[in-house]
Design a protein around this motif. Structure first.
Motif, mmCIF file in Angstrom:
data_model
loop_
_atom_site.group_PDB
_atom_site.id
_atom_site.type_symbol
_atom_site.label_atom_id
_atom_site.label_comp_id
_atom_site.label_asym_id
_atom_site.label_seq_id
_atom_site.Cartn_x
_atom_site.Cartn_y
_atom_site.Cartn_z
ATOM 1 N N PRO A 1 19.417 29.353 13.064
ATOM 2 C CA PRO A 1 18.261 29.107 12.207
ATOM 3 C C PRO A 1 16.944 29.475 12.885
ATOM 4 O O PRO A 1 16.049 30.015 12.250
ATOM 5 C CB PRO A 1 18.342 27.609 11.922
ATOM 6 C CG PRO A 1 19.793 27.270 12.078
ATOM 7 C CD PRO A 1 20.296 28.185 13.163
ATOM 8 N N LEU A 5 14.232 32.229 11.419
ATOM 9 C CA LEU A 5 12.840 31.885 11.142
ATOM 10 C C LEU A 5 11.893 32.766 11.941
ATOM 11 O O LEU A 5 10.890 33.261 11.413
ATOM 12 C CB LEU A 5 12.593 30.411 11.476
ATOM 13 C CG LEU A 5 11.147 29.926 11.341
ATOM 14 C CD1 LEU A 5 10.662 30.080 9.908
ATOM 15 C CD2 LEU A 5 11.029 28.476 11.792
ATOM 16 N N LYS A 80 16.263 22.445 6.339
ATOM 17 C CA LYS A 80 16.495 23.885 6.264
ATOM 18 C C LYS A 80 17.040 24.310 4.908
ATOM 19 O O LYS A 80 16.950 25.481 4.542
ATOM 20 C CB LYS A 80 17.448 24.329 7.378
ATOM 21 C CG LYS A 80 18.857 23.743 7.278
ATOM 22 C CD LYS A 80 19.720 24.217 8.434
ATOM 23 C CE LYS A 80 21.130 23.630 8.354
ATOM 24 N NZ LYS A 80 21.973 24.078 9.491
#
Length: 216
Positions: A1, A5, A80
């Protein structure tokens, strides 16, 4: 993640064993409170601006690692899985006026809701945030469990939840308190308490909240 990002915003993601790009203008350490204490010694950010994002941690934990440090605290619950980013107030604090102003300007590029706030007030507001967010959600969870055991649909309560939450955008919560406790409707309260006899923990919570409403 983190890598995904970073790719989206043109940044670089590393773990705290990696070597950061020291050409960056600012280093944001966005980890849990516990991990913050663990990872800081791994970074050598001498004379670089470094900030953390924790609501309950003093800005001064960063003092041994750089003379330029601060806090960029997003006062919002973020996951998320979110499809849209909600409105996010930011609380900022810096090691000096120049750092605070820099963080304030940076935060305003992300949100119109920005406030300067030192350690003492930030931890107080963090306490309030836990009460209105975490505790409220826990009430939803134990009520959902009650509904499940009673073969009731929790979904039927969701419009009420949303309506109740929407009211406080413009008025004080105290002004829109409703229900049998604020009316001192003892008969209805007794009926509810009899139903909750089979759920002692929920009954205790009901009694304590009723007392708080009736005796503010």
């Amino acid at each position: 993640p983190a890598q995904r990002l970073a790719a989206e915003v043109g940044a670089e993601a590393i773990d705290y064993q990696g070597k950061p790009n020291l050409d960056a203008d600012m280093f944001i350490i966005a980890v849990s409170d516990h991990a913050l204490q663990e990872c800081l010694p791994h970074f050598n950010l001498d004379h670089k601006l470094v900030v953390h994002t924790a609501g309950s941690v003093s800005r001064d934990v960063l003092k041994p690692f750089s003379p330029f440090y601060g806090v960029l605290y997003p006062l919002q619950s973020l996951r998320k899985e979110m499809q849209e980013i909600p409105e996010i107030p930011f609380l900022v604090d810096g090691s000096d006026e120049a750092v605070t102003k820099y963080l304030e300007d940076f935060a305003r590029s992300l949100s119109p809701m920005v406030a300067r706030m030192g350690d003492d007030d930030r931890i107080r507001l963090h306490t309030a945030a836990v009460i209105v967010s975490n505790f409220t959600n826990h009430l939803y969870a134990i009520t959902e469990d009650f509904c499940r055991h009673e073969h009731l649909s929790f979904d039927l309560l969701k419009p009420l939840i949303l309506e109740t939450a929407s009211r406080i955008r413009h008025v004080s919560p105290a002004e829109v308190q409703t229900g049998p406790a604020v009316r001192k409707d003892i008969q209805t309260l007794d009926k509810h308490l009899r139903i909750l006899t089979a759920y002692p923990k929920l009954r205790t919570t009901y009694l304590r909240l009723t007392d708080s409403i009736m005796n503010p």
